[in-house]
Design a protein around this motif. Structure first.
Motif, PDB file in Angstrom:
ATOM      1  N   UNK A  28       0.830  -1.208   0.000  1.00 32.22           N
ATOM      2  CA  UNK A  28       0.000   0.000   0.000  1.00 32.22           C
ATOM      3  C   UNK A  28       0.861   1.254   0.000  1.00 32.22           C
ATOM      4  N   UNK A  29       1.922   1.251   0.802  1.00 42.82           N
ATOM      5  CA  UNK A  29       2.788   2.430   0.846  1.00 42.82           C
ATOM      6  C   UNK A  29       3.543   2.607  -0.468  1.00 42.82           C
ATOM      7  N   UNK A  30       3.904   1.521  -1.119  1.00 47.00           N
ATOM      8  CA  UNK A  30       4.563   1.617  -2.417  1.00 47.00           C
ATOM      9  C   UNK A  30       3.597   2.163  -3.473  1.00 47.00           C
ATOM     10  N   UNK A  31       2.331   1.736  -3.410  1.00 45.11           N
ATOM     11  CA  UNK A  31       1.332   2.206  -4.365  1.00 45.11           C
ATOM     12  C   UNK A  31       0.994   3.684  -4.146  1.00 45.11           C
ATOM     13  N   UNK A  32       1.099   4.148  -2.918  1.00 41.87           N
ATOM     14  CA  UNK A  32       0.812   5.566  -2.619  1.00 41.87           C
ATOM     15  C   UNK A  32       1.968   6.483  -2.978  1.00 41.87           C
ATOM     16  N   UNK A  33       3.110   5.936  -3.330  1.00 35.67           N
ATOM     17  CA  UNK A  33       4.236   6.750  -3.763  1.00 35.67           C
ATOM     18  C   UNK A  33       5.203   7.125  -2.666  1.00 35.67           C
ATOM     19  N   UNK A  34       5.218   6.398  -1.586  1.00 37.54           N
ATOM     20  CA  UNK A  34       6.142   6.706  -0.498  1.00 37.54           C
ATOM     21  C   UNK A  34       7.587   6.473  -0.921  1.00 37.54           C
ATOM     22  N   UNK A  35       7.833   5.484  -1.747  1.00 34.42           N
ATOM     23  CA  UNK A  35       9.194   5.113  -2.129  1.00 34.42           C
ATOM     24  C   UNK A  35       9.605   5.689  -3.474  1.00 34.42           C
ATOM     25  N   UNK A  36       9.034   6.812  -3.883  1.00 40.86           N
ATOM     26  CA  UNK A  36       9.422   7.404  -5.161  1.00 40.86           C
ATOM     27  C   UNK A  36      10.699   8.226  -5.036  1.00 40.86           C
ATOM     28  N   UNK A  37      11.001   8.752  -3.832  1.00 42.47           N
ATOM     29  CA  UNK A  37      12.234   9.507  -3.634  1.00 42.47           C
ATOM     30  C   UNK A  37      13.424   8.563  -3.554  1.00 42.47           C
TER      31      UNK A  37
END
Length: 88
Positions: A28-37
């Protein structure tokens, strides 16, 4: 040592449930864009390495106490059960 979950079946269900919950949280956190940085930008923030290390140490301690201790701990009379020195 305190055994938090005494029955083996409940213990294994708890371990598998925790793993599935962590995996769902990561997805869920990956899909929300938490790990884009990039990682180097996250670690350049003030006290980020300190917080990462502190949380990491506590996660290791909790994993060792809850998961590894029940798997590795033996009964008090573990070595007495297999005593075959009666014939000597």
């Amino acid at each position: 040592m305190i055994d938090l979950i005494s029955e083996k079946s409940k213990r294994y269900k708890f371990i598998i449930g925790s793993f599935v919950l962590a995996l769902a949280f990561l997805a869920i956190s990956f899909a929300c864009g938490v790990y884009t940085n990039p990682a180097h930008e996250i670690l350049e923030r003030p006290f980020a390495i300190f917080i990462f290390g502190f949380i990491g140490c506590w996660v290791l301690i909790i994993l060792a106490k809850i998961i590894m201790t029940p798997l590795l701990q033996r009964d008090e009379d573990y070595y007495q059960k297999g005593d075959d020195d009666q014939d000597v």
